[in-house]
Design an enzyme around this catalytic site. Structure first.
Site, PDB file in Angstrom:
ATOM      1  N   ASP A 327       4.392   5.945  10.828  1.00  0.00           N
ATOM      2  CA  ASP A 327       3.715   6.792  11.820  1.00  0.00           C
ATOM      3  C   ASP A 327       3.144   5.977  12.975  1.00  0.00           C
ATOM      4  O   ASP A 327       2.752   6.540  14.003  1.00  0.00           O
ATOM      5  CB  ASP A 327       2.583   7.576  11.155  1.00  0.00           C
ATOM      6  CG  ASP A 327       3.118   8.647  10.201  1.00  0.00           C
ATOM      7  OD1 ASP A 327       4.292   9.027  10.334  1.00  0.00           O
ATOM      8  OD2 ASP A 327       2.351   9.091   9.324  1.00  0.00           O
ATOM      9  N   LYS A 354      11.045  13.069  12.778  1.00  0.00           N
ATOM     10  CA  LYS A 354       9.600  13.363  12.733  1.00  0.00           C
ATOM     11  C   LYS A 354       9.351  14.608  13.609  1.00  0.00           C
ATOM     12  O   LYS A 354      10.271  15.365  13.869  1.00  0.00           O
ATOM     13  CB  LYS A 354       8.803  12.146  13.205  1.00  0.00           C
ATOM     14  CG  LYS A 354       8.875  10.986  12.210  1.00  0.00           C
ATOM     15  CD  LYS A 354       8.200  11.317  10.896  1.00  0.00           C
ATOM     16  CE  LYS A 354       8.360  10.219   9.870  1.00  0.00           C
ATOM     17  NZ  LYS A 354       7.918  10.638   8.537  1.00  0.00           N
TER      18      LYS A 354
HETATM   19  C1  S3P Z   1       3.223  11.707   5.023  1.00  0.00           C
HETATM   20  C2  S3P Z   1       4.328  10.961   4.789  1.00  0.00           C
HETATM   21  C3  S3P Z   1       5.182  10.421   5.851  1.00  0.00           C
HETATM   22  C4  S3P Z   1       4.452  10.425   7.193  1.00  0.00           C
HETATM   23  C5  S3P Z   1       3.737  11.715   7.458  1.00  0.00           C
HETATM   24  C6  S3P Z   1       2.720  11.985   6.377  1.00  0.00           C
HETATM   25  C7  S3P Z   1       2.491  12.245   3.869  1.00  0.00           C
HETATM   26  O1  S3P Z   1       6.336  11.220   5.965  1.00  0.00           O
HETATM   27  O2  S3P Z   1       5.356  10.150   8.223  1.00  0.00           O
HETATM   28  O3  S3P Z   1       3.071  11.667   8.703  1.00  0.00           O
HETATM   29  O4  S3P Z   1       1.343  12.671   4.019  1.00  0.00           O
HETATM   30  O5  S3P Z   1       3.058  12.241   2.775  1.00  0.00           O
HETATM   31  P1  S3P Z   1       7.607  10.961   5.002  1.00  0.00           P
HETATM   32  O6  S3P Z   1       7.127  11.063   3.631  1.00  0.00           O
HETATM   33  O7  S3P Z   1       8.584  12.035   5.335  1.00  0.00           O
HETATM   34  O8  S3P Z   1       8.088   9.586   5.377  1.00  0.00           O
END
Ligand code: S3P
Length: 448
Positions: A327, A354
């Site tokens: 992120d 994203k």
């Molecule tokens: C998150 C996991 C990440 C991240 C998102 C929040 C979470 O995504 O990019 O902002 O809270 O589990 P991914 O699990 O798809 O990588």
């Protein structure tokens, strides 16, 4: 904050100084309120994040019949008392559950709703409807879930079904997918094993452990939720404080690292090892960051971070560090514009799915500020050191992109206008005010 969708960032190259906190962690805030709803008894969650994304989760939990009392301590930090209804006590909602822009909400709730004795529909904004959901619906179907979706996109229509444990190898290191499977696993009697190909954040595991669930954290990449105990699974209530969000701290950290003369401290930030890739990346570029006052709260490590401006050199990044900084890559890109030499990130194809395609959109907007940036399928290269030029740029309704552009504006010559900036509050309500407290020349302005 004004109700305007536009923020104007004025940059006079003012050094940043002072001590601030940032709002509570978004990932933990989503999970804490969801899990507290499923606990047996009342949970207390302090410093909960009232951001656009997490408020969607709070409203959904209430729509499922869970009583939540809110003490709005400040506009950016709430204390919640959640009357848990037990794993099987949620009520059928009156209509579709609106996850708004929140990928974490829809993917984690898909796991929980798969185990319910009533049907539900999970939906969200136009932006969320474009994001891939097959990564959760496919494994959940292997567990026995009955989920319908068109072309692997929201809305997701979920019907009651009996679930059973599986062994599942994820092909992306996604905490959302891992969590969705583990949460559905709360509705199975047998064990669940999930393989993660990289160090995806582990907040779900930590909270489940704190709630008395037998779960073994990643061993050779495998995370295991044990068999249900005799009498069935039960979650104990939570009594916790949410740490400051490292992903929000990333913005003032990078601003202080690139604006000459700056020195700031951000207090009580979550520094869970699965989240702090940016810290490693900035240090390898020569950034001066010190960590102090480490303590554990609610099973999570927190610390104060002090960032002092220093000249940066280019550095490449790929592999597990990318997972731990996924992120933060938009704001890291801004730091790379101020490092001498070319910096490349690889293994970051996830950025393309994203809130928006963060590689394409970042390149489009940073180029408007004079940055030389090459796109790759799975990353990008920034050619530093670039004197940033103030310009009018756009967040594309992506909170992290909007804040990264504002940070670029703080190091740029002239005025930068970030359009469509209200989305910053999806994860960091009070971003502009926090930066102002550090002496940054940044303010909200009405749309003309
Ligand atoms: C998150 C996991 C990440 C991240 C998102 C929040 C979470 O995504 O990019 O902002 O809270 O589990 P991914 O699990 O798809 O990588």
């Amino acid at each position: 904050m004004t109700s305007s969708k536009q923020a104007i960032v004025r940059c006079q190259a003012t050094p940043l100084s002072g001590v601030v906190t940032v709002p509570g962690d978004k990932s933990i805030s989503h999970r804490a309120v969801m899990l507290a709803a499923l606990a047996e008894g009342a949970s207390t969650i302090r410093n909960w994040l009232p951001a656009g994304d997490t408020l969607a989760t709070l409203d959904i939990v209430r729509a499922l019949g869970v009583a939540v009392e809110v003490d709005k301590r400040t506009s950016h930090s709430w204390d919640l008392r959640v009357e848990g209804r037990g794993l099987h006590g949620l009520r059928k909602p009156g209509g579709p559950l609106d996850c708004r822009n929140a990928g974490t909400a829809i993917r984690l709730l898909a796991g929980i709703m798969s185990g319910q004795h009533f049907p539900s529909v999970l939906d969200g904004s136009e932006q969320l409807r474009k994001r891939p959901m097959g990564r959760v619906t496919e494994p959940l179907r292997l567990l026995g879930a009955d989920i319908k979706s068109e072309e692997g996109r929201a809305p997701l229509t979920i019907r009651p079904a009996a679930l059973h444990g599986i062994e599942y190898k994820m092909n992306v290191a996604s905490a959302q997918v891992k969590s969705s499977i583990l949460l559905a696993g709360l509705y199975t009697d047998d064990a669940m094993r999930v393989y993660q190909p990289g160090p995806a954040r582990d907040h779900t595991e930590r909270l489940l452990m704190a709630m008395g669930t037998i779960i073994s954290p990643s061993q050779d990449g495998w995370v295991t939720l044990g068999d249900a105990p005799p009498g069935g699974r039960r979650l104990l209530p939570l009594n916790m404080t949410v740490p400051g969000d490292f992903s929000s701290a990333a913005f003032p950290m990078v601003a202080a690292a690139i604006v000459p003369g700056s020195q700031i401290t951000i207090r009580q930030v979550g520094v869970n090892g699965t989240r702090i890739g940016l810290l490693e990346m900035l240090r390898s570029m020569g950034a001066d960051i010190t960590i102090s006052n480490q303590q554990v709260t609610g099973g999570e490590l927190i610390a104060d971070l002090t960032v002092t401006y220093s000249a940066l050199q280019a550095s490449d990044v790929g592999g597990p560090t990318v997972v731990k900084a996924i992120d933060e890559l938009p704001v890291w890109a801004v730091a790379a514009t101020q490092a001498s030499g070319s910096s490349t990130v690889r293994d970051a194809a996830e950025l393309r799915v994203k809130e928006v395609d963060r590689i394409a959109v970042l390149a489009e907007e940073l180029r408007r500020m004079g940055v030389a940036m090459d796109e790759h399928d799975d990353g990008f290269t920034i050619h530093g050191l670039t004197p940033l030029q103030g310009n009018t740029v756009d967040s594309h309704d992506d909170h992290r992109l909007g804040m990264a552009l504002a940070v670029a504006g703080l190091a740029a010559e002239g005025t930068t206008i970030v359009n469509d900036a209200a989305c910053m509050a999806d994860s960091f309500p009070g971003f502009v005010e926090t930066m102002q407290r550090l002496g940054a020349s940044i303010e909200w302005a009405a749309t003309s």
